[in-house]
Write a protein that holds these residues in place. Structure first.
Motif, PDB file in Angstrom:
ATOM      1  N   TYR A  53       0.929  -1.287  -0.134  1.00  0.00           N
ATOM      2  CA  TYR A  53      -0.463  -0.321  -0.052  1.00  0.00           C
ATOM      3  C   TYR A  53       1.296   1.438  -0.079  1.00  0.00           C
ATOM      4  O   TYR A  53       0.727   2.011  -1.049  1.00  0.00           O
ATOM      5  CB  TYR A  53      -1.195   0.116   1.287  1.00  0.00           C
ATOM      6  CG  TYR A  53      -1.478   1.283   1.733  1.00  0.00           C
ATOM      7  CD1 TYR A  53      -2.966   1.500   1.256  1.00  0.00           C
ATOM      8  CD2 TYR A  53      -1.313   2.262   2.532  1.00  0.00           C
ATOM      9  CE1 TYR A  53      -3.238   2.701   0.998  1.00  0.00           C
ATOM     10  CE2 TYR A  53      -1.443   3.431   2.603  1.00  0.00           C
ATOM     11  CZ  TYR A  53      -2.744   3.689   1.971  1.00  0.00           C
ATOM     12  OH  TYR A  53      -3.532   5.465   2.405  1.00  0.00           O
ATOM     13  N   ASN A 239      -6.794  -4.369   7.435  1.00  0.00           N
ATOM     14  CA  ASN A 239      -6.073  -3.859   5.779  1.00  0.00           C
ATOM     15  C   ASN A 239      -5.524  -5.191   5.066  1.00  0.00           C
ATOM     16  O   ASN A 239      -6.087  -5.897   5.190  1.00  0.00           O
ATOM     17  CB  ASN A 239      -4.842  -2.963   6.468  1.00  0.00           C
ATOM     18  CG  ASN A 239      -3.661  -3.955   6.861  1.00  0.00           C
ATOM     19  OD1 ASN A 239      -3.976  -4.829   7.495  1.00  0.00           O
ATOM     20  ND2 ASN A 239      -2.163  -3.277   6.027  1.00  0.00           N
ATOM     21  N   ASP A 265      -7.740  -1.645   1.163  1.00  0.00           N
ATOM     22  CA  ASP A 265      -6.484  -1.217   0.774  1.00  0.00           C
ATOM     23  C   ASP A 265      -6.349  -0.963  -0.301  1.00  0.00           C
ATOM     24  O   ASP A 265      -5.749   0.289  -1.558  1.00  0.00           O
ATOM     25  CB  ASP A 265      -5.260  -1.762   1.275  1.00  0.00           C
ATOM     26  CG  ASP A 265      -4.909  -0.841   2.531  1.00  0.00           C
ATOM     27  OD1 ASP A 265      -5.603   0.520   3.039  1.00  0.00           O
ATOM     28  OD2 ASP A 265      -4.105  -1.332   3.320  1.00  0.00           O
TER      29      ASP A 265
END
Length: 360
Positions: A53, A239, A265
């Motif tokens: 990310y 996430n 994400d």
């Protein structure tokens, strides 16, 4: 499900090539002349380049800086708040405050000393994701240009509800959360818990903090597989990095595709897992865009192209739009974001504006 194209480049790799070949013509800042010593340094402060990310976030910053013709520095905290604050102070000292800073603070509390240091030095700063509830750009001054986030409670709830549906509406679930003091982690957990409260057939068996890390998630899930064997059919993750760690633990134990996993994400590996039926959903924030727009907005302010004093509170502390990725749209999303050239036009910095952050 369709596997990714063998010729596909990751978004990061594509944009590195695009930046060097002039394909970023839609970006708003062409190379401009600065007097010696006047060109501001562009700075992205993020957690870690090993996290896909934040690697995409950094790629966006690199591409934007190259097109703008400005020097660029990436600072990484590696989860160390003291390092994050100290590194930014060091950059401010080195540049005499001639800097534009886009920061994702490691913890909410870190935002205050970072913002105060930037403002005192005369730099322009934009924060994303984390800050104390009582720290507002309009209380600090125009050099604290804006704070941007995404509605963590909304998307935490949405991914939980998608997971419940994939489970058939009943069963035990396990959850992996981010850092306890992290604003986003707190919001996403609240969304999960709200969804559980409204789902009588769902039981939350355990919630563990995975610190956003795939390695920690992998270890936790391996422990869960022994502790809760046969008792759960869903794993909610705050996430994607943790979701991929959870998925890997399932793969090693021959359980891939047997447990509904959700992440957040929209990283390439997670979208691919949704396409392959190994994950139920993720949510994309477009970190490449975050790494770009988070520099674009404060740079516009520094160059006098954006009058911060005329912005209302709704544009100085705001939510942006995310995209929920499910099996229904995963392939199209992958094509648009990881195979073909992504469109990016930062002239319209408010194009993904979703509304003001509600004040408590």
């Amino acid at each position: 499900m369709k596997r990714k194209h063998p010729e596909a480049q990751s978004r990061r790799a594509f944009m590195q090539v695009a930046a060097s070949t002039g394909l970023l013509a839609t970006l708003p800042f062409g190379r401009r002349a600065f007097a010696q010593g006047e060109a501001p340094l562009l700075v992205n402060s993020i957690r870690s380049l090993s996290n896909p990310y934040h690697a995409a976030w950094n790629a966006g910053g690199e591409a934007f800086a190259k097109h703008a013709g400005l020097d660029y520095v990436t600072l990484v905290t590696e989860g160390d708040s003291e390092k994050g604050v100290a590194d930014i102070r060091g950059i401010l000292a080195r540049t005499g405050g001639n800097a534009v800073v886009n920061v994702d603070p490691n913890d909410a509390a870190d935002a205050r000393p970072i913002v105060e240091a930037c403002v005192a030095a005369g730099a322009h700063v934009m924060s994303q994701w984390n800050k104390p509830d009582d720290l507002h750009p309009w209380d600090v001054g125009p050099n604290y240009v804006a704070h941007m986030s995404f509605n963590g409670q909304q998307y935490g709830r949405t991914t939980a509800e998608i997971m419940f549906e994939a489970m058939g509406g009943s069963g035990g679930v396990l959850a992996l959360g981010g850092i306890l003091s992290n604003t986003v982690a707190i919001q996403r957990r609240a969304g999960l818990e709200a969804a559980v409260a409204d789902a009588p057939g769902i039981e939350l068996l355990d919630y563990q903090v995975g610190d956003w890390q795939s390695s920690k998630a992998y270890d936790i899930v391996n422990t869960w597989l022994a502790r809760f064997a046969g008792q759960f059919s869903g794993i909610w993750c705050a996430n994607d990095d943790m979701a991929i760690g959870a998925l890997e633990a399932l793969r090693v134990n021959g359980m891939s595709g047997q447990v509904a996993i959700t992440g957040i994400d929209g990283v390439e590996t997670a979208v691919q897992a949704v396409m392959d039926g190994e994950m139920a959903a993720t949510v994309s924030w477009d970190p490449f865009w975050q790494g770009s727009v988070g520099l674009s907005i404060p740079l516009k302010a520094r160059l006098g192209e954006l009058d911060v004093t005329t912005l209302g509170k709704d544009k100085r502390e705001f939510y942006a739009k995310g995209v929920v990725v499910t099996p229904e749209n995963a392939e199209a999303f992958y094509e648009a974001n990881y195979v073909t050239a992504p469109g990016l036009d930062l002239d319209d910095v408010w194009g993904r504006y979703a509304g003001p952050i509600e004040q408590s």
